[in-house]
Design an enzyme around this catalytic site. Structure first.
Site, PDB file in Angstrom:
ATOM      1  N   SER A  72       0.798  -1.236   0.000  1.00 14.56           N
ATOM      2  CA  SER A  72       0.000   0.000   0.000  1.00 14.56           C
ATOM      3  C   SER A  72       0.824   1.276   0.000  1.00 14.56           C
ATOM      4  O   SER A  72       0.259   2.372  -0.107  1.00 14.56           O
ATOM      5  CB  SER A  72      -0.954   0.014   1.200  1.00 14.56           C
ATOM      6  OG  SER A  72      -2.060  -0.824   0.970  1.00 14.56           O
ATOM      7  N   LYS A  75       0.074   3.749  -2.641  1.00 17.26           N
ATOM      8  CA  LYS A  75      -0.948   4.800  -2.556  1.00 17.26           C
ATOM      9  C   LYS A  75      -0.356   6.197  -2.436  1.00 17.26           C
ATOM     10  O   LYS A  75      -1.069   7.190  -2.620  1.00 17.26           O
ATOM     11  CB  LYS A  75      -1.894   4.531  -1.393  1.00 17.26           C
ATOM     12  CG  LYS A  75      -2.769   3.283  -1.559  1.00 17.26           C
ATOM     13  CD  LYS A  75      -3.780   3.173  -0.424  1.00 17.26           C
ATOM     14  CE  LYS A  75      -4.691   1.970  -0.588  1.00 17.26           C
ATOM     15  NZ  LYS A  75      -4.046   0.700  -0.198  1.00 17.26           N
ATOM     16  N   SER A 132      -5.736   3.750   4.645  1.00 14.53           N
ATOM     17  CA  SER A 132      -5.211   2.976   3.514  1.00 14.53           C
ATOM     18  C   SER A 132      -6.315   2.198   2.808  1.00 14.53           C
ATOM     19  O   SER A 132      -6.126   1.060   2.385  1.00 14.53           O
ATOM     20  CB  SER A 132      -4.115   2.017   3.976  1.00 14.53           C
ATOM     21  OG  SER A 132      -3.396   1.511   2.875  1.00 14.53           O
ATOM     22  N   LYS A 238       3.225   6.760   4.792  1.00 17.84           N
ATOM     23  CA  LYS A 238       2.374   5.661   4.353  1.00 17.84           C
ATOM     24  C   LYS A 238       3.014   4.322   4.718  1.00 17.84           C
ATOM     25  O   LYS A 238       4.232   4.157   4.615  1.00 17.84           O
ATOM     26  CB  LYS A 238       2.156   5.727   2.831  1.00 17.84           C
ATOM     27  CG  LYS A 238       1.058   4.797   2.334  1.00 17.84           C
ATOM     28  CD  LYS A 238      -0.312   5.297   2.731  1.00 17.84           C
ATOM     29  CE  LYS A 238      -1.377   4.237   2.564  1.00 17.84           C
ATOM     30  NZ  LYS A 238      -1.221   3.091   3.520  1.00 17.84           N
TER      31      LYS A 238
END
Length: 397
Positions: A72, A75, A132, A238
């Protein structure tokens, strides 16, 4: 007499160029290689990198160009594109987005959006940053570009624009997919670009929040980045994890005037990922400081002689900013060498570069600061020339 005056002026300018290159601003000057070879601390991960994002300087890197799945952390690019679209006024945070079947059907981490549910763009971006959420990510991509496929194409295009040489996005979420990969260096590059946007930080510091659904349901959001609660100064960026990628993250923290970004890819557990990122950041804050070298627009005292111009001289300015990341106590290694002409011929345009100052550290070139004319100087016309001759003649008499 004029030759002597020009020589004196040149010496005066050289001296004052050194005096005026002071720590007053920041720049975006990326170093071509890490400041340190190898890894200064043990790192139990596949890849890692520590950098200072304002200058783009890398402190150290471990397997930084080894392509790997990043889960993720993918992202980051989607969030960046959303922030850019809002700031360019292509879309608005108040836009109402109807959730498609494709978005609602995403697996993995979700904010549990229903088909046909309507949510403002602001809520969906927050769900991407904090939770997320894969469903919110696809919905945002569809709103920005029409489909997730087009979203992914734009992600790859933006990656190339940023110089991310070893990245290929296959989807917008980071869910396992053949052919999807990136590197610690490329993650750092897109992280560096994302934190330029204040919109990102409106959500990145949130620990817990909730999403209200039209049918009355409430989905709790908890930030996947535990460091924002446990690490001093942490404010992003992130996390991500899959079986293929391991535990990954790009972590941002700011203390005083200095921000650092730590990238960790392929750790063995979530706890270990956060521990490694904390240790890397600790090392950076303990051993380095941001040294401000030059401020764009600062005046260089004294003036550069001009021949054949309506004016005899022109004021000079520093034409760029520069900051360097240095080990604490190594400020004396910074050397500044001005390169200025003894005079210039008119015409000279305002803002025209007339020279530069070379910045070296330990004998290695690390930057060059342009020196520019503060104003324009036109060619001398017949009348102006005679007026000057008469003024100088009477002055000498």
């Amino acid at each position: 007499m004029r030759t002597k005056r020009c020589a004196l002026m040149k010496g005066f300018l050289v001296l004052l160029a050194f005096m005026l290159i002071v720590p007053t601003a920041l720049a975006n000057e990326t170093l071509p290689s890490p400041l340190e070879e190898g890894q200064p601390i043990p790192i139990a991960a596949k890849s890692a990198l520590l950098m200072e994002p304002v200058s783009g300087q890398v402190i150290f890197a471990m397997n930084a160009d080894e392509p790997r799945p990043i889960a993720s952390v993918t992202k980051i690019m989607g969030i960046l594109l959303a922030c850019e679209a809002v700031e360019q006024e292509r879309v608005s945070l108040t836009d109402e987005i109807t959730i498609s079947k494709a978005a609602a059907g995403m697996g993995g981490s979700q904010v549990l959006l229903d088909v046909g549910e309507v949510q403002p763009l602001s809520v969906l971006i927050k769900s991407m940053v904090v939770g997320s959420a894969n469903d919110a990510t696809v919905a945002v991509g569809e709103h920005l570009f029409g489909s997730e496929q087009l979203f992914v194409e734009r992600m790859n295009k933006r990656a190339k624009e940023l110089g991310m040489q070893n990245t290929n996005f296959v989807n917008s979420t980071g869910l396992p997919a053949e052919g999807a990969y990136s590197t610690a260096r490329d993650v750092a590059i897109m992280s560096m670009e994302l934190i330029k946007h204040d919109l990102f930080f409106e959500d990145s510091h949130i620990w817990m929040d909730e999403v209200q659904h039209p049918d009355g349901r409430v989905t709790q959001l908890t930030n996947t980045n535990r460091l924002i609660r446990t690490y001093e100064g942490a404010d992003g960026i992130k996390t991500g994890s899959t079986n293929q990628a391991g535990y990954c993250m790009s972590a941002s923290a700011k203390r005083g005037d200095m921000r650092l970004i730590a990238v960790v890819l392929g750790a063995n557990s979530g706890k270990e990922r956060f521990s490694i990122a904390s240790q890397i950041l600790d090392y950076g804050f303990a051993n380095y400081r941001s040294f401000r070298v030059a401020e764009k627009g600062a005046k260089v005292r004294g003036q550069l002689p001009v021949t054949g111009g309506a004016k005899q001289s022109v004021q000079l300015l520093l034409g760029g900013d520069l900051s360097l990341l240095i080990q604490k106590g190594d400020e004396q290694e910074i050397q500044l060498t001005p390169d200025l002409p003894s005079s210039m011929h008119a015409p000279i345009a305002e803002g025209e570069q007339v020279g530069s100052v070379l910045v070296t550290r330990g004998g290695r070139s690390v930057g060059k600061i342009p020196v520019v004319a503060a104003e324009g100087v036109e060619r001398q016309n017949y009348g102006t020339g005679w007026e000057r001759v008469l003024r100088e003649w009477f002055y000498l008499k």
